[in-house]
Design an enzyme around this catalytic site. Sequence first.
Site, mmCIF file in Angstrom:
data_model
loop_
_atom_site.group_PDB
_atom_site.id
_atom_site.type_symbol
_atom_site.label_atom_id
_atom_site.label_comp_id
_atom_site.label_asym_id
_atom_site.label_seq_id
_atom_site.Cartn_x
_atom_site.Cartn_y
_atom_site.Cartn_z
ATOM 1 N N LYS A 1 34.648 36.504 34.726
ATOM 2 C CA LYS A 1 36.054 36.434 34.334
ATOM 3 C C LYS A 1 36.264 36.274 32.829
ATOM 4 C CE LYS A 1 38.532 35.537 38.498
ATOM 5 N NZ LYS A 1 37.499 35.433 39.550
ATOM 6 N N GLU B 1 48.528 32.833 35.383
ATOM 7 C CA GLU B 1 48.693 32.192 36.682
ATOM 8 C C GLU B 1 47.312 32.152 37.319
ATOM 9 O OE1 GLU B 1 47.311 35.335 38.243
ATOM 10 O OE2 GLU B 1 49.047 35.812 37.014
ATOM 11 N N SER C 1 28.544 38.365 40.582
ATOM 12 C CA SER C 1 29.770 38.138 39.795
ATOM 13 C C SER C 1 29.921 36.696 39.324
ATOM 14 C CB SER C 1 30.998 38.571 40.600
ATOM 15 O OG SER C 1 31.066 37.886 41.832
HETATM 16 C C1 LIG Z 1 37.565 35.959 40.837
HETATM 17 C C2 LIG Z 1 36.221 36.301 41.313
HETATM 18 C C3 LIG Z 1 35.972 37.479 42.075
HETATM 19 C C4 LIG Z 1 37.064 38.401 42.529
HETATM 20 O O1 LIG Z 1 37.775 39.028 41.500
HETATM 21 P P1 LIG Z 1 37.571 40.572 41.160
HETATM 22 O O2 LIG Z 1 38.709 40.864 40.261
HETATM 23 O O3 LIG Z 1 37.595 41.334 42.429
HETATM 24 O O4 LIG Z 1 36.267 40.689 40.458
HETATM 25 C C5 LIG Z 1 34.675 37.771 42.436
HETATM 26 N N1 LIG Z 1 33.652 36.960 42.105
HETATM 27 C C6 LIG Z 1 33.837 35.836 41.388
HETATM 28 C C7 LIG Z 1 32.669 34.982 41.050
HETATM 29 C C8 LIG Z 1 35.122 35.466 40.965
HETATM 30 O O5 LIG Z 1 35.298 34.340 40.260
#
Ligand SMILES: *Cc1c(COP(=O)(O)O)cnc(C)c1O
Length: 414
Positions: free
Chosen positions: A86, A108, A379
Site C-alpha cells: 500500500k 478513508e 502483497s
Molecule cells: C489492502 C490489501 C489488499 C487488497 O487491496 P488491493 O487493492 O486489491 O491490492 C491485499 N493485500 C494486502 C496485504 C492489503 O493490505
Amino acid sequence: MSGGQYGRFGGQYVPEALMPAIDELTDAYQRYVLENEAGFMDDLAERLETFGGRPTPLQYADQLSDRYDIDVYLKREDLLHGGAHKLNNALGQVLLARYMGKERIIAETGAGQHGTATTMACAHLGMPCEVYMGRRDVNRQRPNVFRMRLNGASVTPVDIGRGTLKEAISETMRDWAGSVETTHYVIGSVVGPHPYPDLVREFQSVIGSEARDQCLEKLGELPDAVVACAGGGSNAMGTYDAFLEDESVDLYAVEAGGDSLEIDREAGVAPNSATLSTGTEGVLHGSRTKVLQDDDGQIMESHSVSSGLDYAGVGPELAHLAEEGRLAATPVDDEAALAAFHRLSQLEGIIPALETAHAFGFLEERGDDLGDTAVITVSGRGDKDLESVIEESFKRDLPEAPDLSLFTTDQGGR
Ligand SMILES: *Cc1c(COP(=O)(O)O)cnc(C)c1O
C-alpha cells in the site's frame, strides 16, 4: 472524455462539485507521473528506495516449489515499509499532492491498512492528514487507529449508517467537495473515478516492472503464470501491468470466495467478495465496474475473512481484462485461505496477510496447471491478522493449524 475507459468500464461518475478537482488531478497525473515533470518520478523512486526499502526481492520458494512441482517465485511486497504494497501508492499520491501545491491530505479507511500507509507517507512528507473511519471499524481496528494517531494524523470516526467503509467514503467525499482547493483525497486502490484507477496502477506498477526484470535476470525468461490476490485490485494491477503485452504469461486474479459463492440477491447479502466472479455491471464510487448488488441495484454487504478483500466493487480495468479473457478470476474461500496462511508460515517461514493467503490457496488448488514457473505477489505480511487467524482456526478446527491448545483457558487456576 478520452481517458479512463476500459471497454464498457471506468468513467467519471461524480457530483459536479468535484469535477474541478478531478480535472486538476488528471492534469497533474499527465504532467508529473506520465511526463516526469520537475523530476517527480525520480523523487518518488528515491523515496521508495530510502524510505520504503525498494526494490523488494523476488525470492525462489524452495518448499512450495517442491510441493507443487513447479518453480515458485515470490515477489516480496510484505518487505516494503509498513508491511504491504500500500505504501507504493500512498507515498506516490501524497508526494503528487505536494507537487500540486496542496496543503492537506484526506483519506478513508476500512480495516485501517490504507489509512496507516497514508499517515506514514504524510508524516514522511510533513503533510497534515485526516482519516475518516466508520465508528464500528474504529472499535474493531484499534491497533491501526493507534498507528495513525502515532503518525500525527487525526482519525475522525463516522457515526452514520453501519459505521463501516461505505459511510467513511461518503464522509470523505463530503469533506473533499468543500475543500478541493487545498486538499487531496488519497484513494487506496485502483477504483474510483478516472484518473484514480490509472494513477494508482502507475504507482503500483513498480511491483510488476521489478518482478519482470528480476525474472529475466534470474531465469533468463518470463514466467508462465503471474498470480495476485484482488480486493479493489491494486496489487494485482500493479503486478500485471508490465506483463500485459506478454502473451505467453497467464494472469490470475484470486478473489475472496468467503463462505460461499451463492448470492441471494433478493435478501441483499453476499457471503463473498468475489466481485469479478459473482458481480454484475453497475456504478460504484465513481466508476462503472462489476459490483455486488441486489435486484434493486443496492450495493450488498459483502463478506471475507480478510478485511482487505472485503469490498463490493473491483477496479474497472480488472473488470475489463477479465471480460476480455486476458486474466482469469478465481475465487478461493475463507477456509482455503486460512489453510494456506498456515501452510506458507510452516513451509516458507513467511506469515502472510490473510488477503495474500488467498493467492496461495489458489496455488494449492491449481498448482498443477500453471506451467513451469509462477510468480506470486506476497502483497503483505500477516502480523495484523494473528488474532483473527487463531480465532478462526480454532472455530473451524483446521487440520493445517498448529496445536493451539496452549491458548485454552481451562488451566485450573494456573
Ligand atoms: C489492502 C490489501 C489488499 C487488497 O487491496 P488491493 O487493492 O486489491 O491490492 C491485499 N493485500 C494486502 C496485504 C492489503 O493490505
